[in-house]
Design a protein around this motif. Structure first.
Motif, mmCIF file in Angstrom:
data_model
loop_
_atom_site.group_PDB
_atom_site.id
_atom_site.type_symbol
_atom_site.label_atom_id
_atom_site.label_comp_id
_atom_site.label_asym_id
_atom_site.label_seq_id
_atom_site.Cartn_x
_atom_site.Cartn_y
_atom_site.Cartn_z
ATOM 1 N N UNK A 94 0.832 -1.205 0.000
ATOM 2 C CA UNK A 94 0.000 0.000 0.000
ATOM 3 C C UNK A 94 0.868 1.258 0.000
ATOM 4 N N UNK A 95 1.929 1.259 0.789
ATOM 5 C CA UNK A 95 2.845 2.403 0.864
ATOM 6 C C UNK A 95 3.517 2.658 -0.486
ATOM 7 N N UNK A 96 4.020 1.602 -1.123
ATOM 8 C CA UNK A 96 4.696 1.748 -2.416
ATOM 9 C C UNK A 96 3.720 2.220 -3.486
ATOM 10 N N UNK A 97 2.528 1.637 -3.529
ATOM 11 C CA UNK A 97 1.534 2.069 -4.511
ATOM 12 C C UNK A 97 1.110 3.524 -4.302
ATOM 13 N N UNK A 98 1.015 3.941 -3.050
ATOM 14 C CA UNK A 98 0.691 5.336 -2.752
ATOM 15 C C UNK A 98 1.800 6.261 -3.242
ATOM 16 N N UNK A 99 3.048 5.880 -3.033
ATOM 17 C CA UNK A 99 4.165 6.697 -3.514
ATOM 18 C C UNK A 99 4.182 6.780 -5.032
ATOM 19 N N UNK A 100 3.936 5.673 -5.708
ATOM 20 C CA UNK A 100 3.902 5.668 -7.174
ATOM 21 C C UNK A 100 2.787 6.581 -7.676
ATOM 22 N N UNK A 101 1.612 6.484 -7.074
ATOM 23 C CA UNK A 101 0.498 7.342 -7.464
ATOM 24 C C UNK A 101 0.814 8.805 -7.220
ATOM 25 N N UNK A 102 1.424 9.123 -6.098
ATOM 26 C CA UNK A 102 1.800 10.493 -5.786
ATOM 27 C C UNK A 102 2.801 11.052 -6.789
ATOM 28 N N UNK A 103 3.792 10.264 -7.159
ATOM 29 C CA UNK A 103 4.790 10.697 -8.148
ATOM 30 C C UNK A 103 4.130 10.918 -9.502
ATOM 31 N N UNK A 104 3.234 10.041 -9.902
ATOM 32 C CA UNK A 104 2.543 10.206 -11.190
ATOM 33 C C UNK A 104 1.695 11.460 -11.190
ATOM 34 N N UNK A 105 1.040 11.741 -10.077
ATOM 35 C CA UNK A 105 0.217 12.955 -9.998
ATOM 36 C C UNK A 105 1.066 14.213 -10.068
#
Length: 67
Positions: A53-64
């Motif tokens: 969940x933490x890694x997916x949240x970071x990936x989503x944040x970077x993409x945004x």
């Protein structure tokens, strides 16, 4: 010989223990309660889910941010 019934931890208790472990802060009384209620299997599975969940949240944040 007496056998004590071990309380099963709920999903919320597991998630709370894992999130506090990621943060690195925990009261001793809560740590003792977690140690008596959680099994190693629950902690490992909760940790893997929390890390994913933490890694997916970071990936989503970077993409945004980069779009």
């Amino acid at each position: 010989m007496t056998t004590a019934k071990k309380n099963k931890a709920t999903f919320l208790q597991i998630a709370k223990a894992v999130s506090w472990a990621f943060f690195g802060v925990r009261k001793q009384s809560d740590l003792d309660m977690d140690a008596s209620n959680l099994t190693p299997k629950q902690v490992i599975i909760g940790g893997l889910i929390g890390a994913a969940f933490f890694v997916l949240t970071l990936i989503l944040l970077v993409k945004l941010v980069t779009n």
